[in-house]
Design an enzyme around this catalytic site. Sequence first.
Site, PDB file in Angstrom:
ATOM      1  N   GLY A 247       0.828  -1.137   0.005  1.00 26.64           N
ATOM      2  CA  GLY A 247      -0.012  -0.078   0.166  1.00 26.64           C
ATOM      3  C   GLY A 247       0.910   1.241   0.124  1.00 26.64           C
ATOM      4  N   ASP A 248       1.978   1.270   0.721  1.00 27.11           N
ATOM      5  CA  ASP A 248       3.007   2.381   0.735  1.00 27.11           C
ATOM      6  C   ASP A 248       3.242   2.676  -0.588  1.00 27.11           C
ATOM      7  OD1 ASP A 248       2.336   2.087   3.627  1.00 27.11           O
ATOM      8  OD2 ASP A 248       4.260   0.844   3.605  1.00 27.11           O
TER       9      ASP A 248
END
Length: 302
Positions: A247-248
């Site tokens: 997600g990052d």
Amino acid sequence: MIYTCTLNPSVDYIVHMDELRVGELNRALKTLIFPGGKGINVSRVLKRLGVDSTALGFAGGFTGAFIESELRNEGIACDFVHVPGPTRINVKLKAGLETEINGQGPVIASEEARRLIAKIAALSAGDVLVLAGSAPPSLPVEAYEQLAAEAAKRQVRLVIDTSGPALRTLLAYQPFLVKPNHHELAELFGVSALTKEEVVIYGRRLAEMGRHVIVSMGGAGAFYFGEEAELFAEAPEGTVRNSVGAGDSMVAGFLAAHASGKSIEEVFAYSVAAGSATAFSEDLCTKEEVETLVGRVRVARL
């Protein structure tokens, strides 16, 4: 300039084993050590994609020194507030199923919190501030809101990648980008697990509070909601080897591609490719891995 802020960074200690035998001596087949924390992951991926950033947050002890040393070795600028207690260590045991043991993190004094707010107060209009991850238990519940309010005063563009009450509160500041996964989206609106059709309903509602919204769904793909378009992307196929940082990486991929002036379809595809490339790697993605995958991301308008 892009700034990432990680209130509770970590040293991620990854241990590979054939199996985990509780109560017995276990020997590792392989160990890896990385600087961790959601904002730090964003800075690391941005650097690999050719975009500079400065990592902010709290760091302390030998573990904090390790994080700063590793980031500087990668060419990433650091401006942490130093605290007396050691930065936490997160242990990730990979033996078939993955087991995680996350440390609690150091106690942050009020004066140290004020020093971080002062760093945010020095940012300029047009800068980007990524607020990502959880806050250490010693900080007040309004810690993220204090940082967001300071940034808003200076017309800094906010990127939000957190969850729970913090996410709900920060939406009042009309962030530039919000990236919940579908579980966090459901929690935000107080509903149970979402179908794809329901993700569209609630994603559109979230887009009324933020300029760009990405809702990730792991291997099931991702949605984008914004003024220019509403999009769905199928995730490329591959073997998932790493559950940390995907997600990052999507956040970093979006920021990197958006800064280069690509169309929103291209920006979204690059974001999804970055998340998938990390999921298919042992560490965070490289630019070469992202560019290999981006052509396999199929984006369609809703």
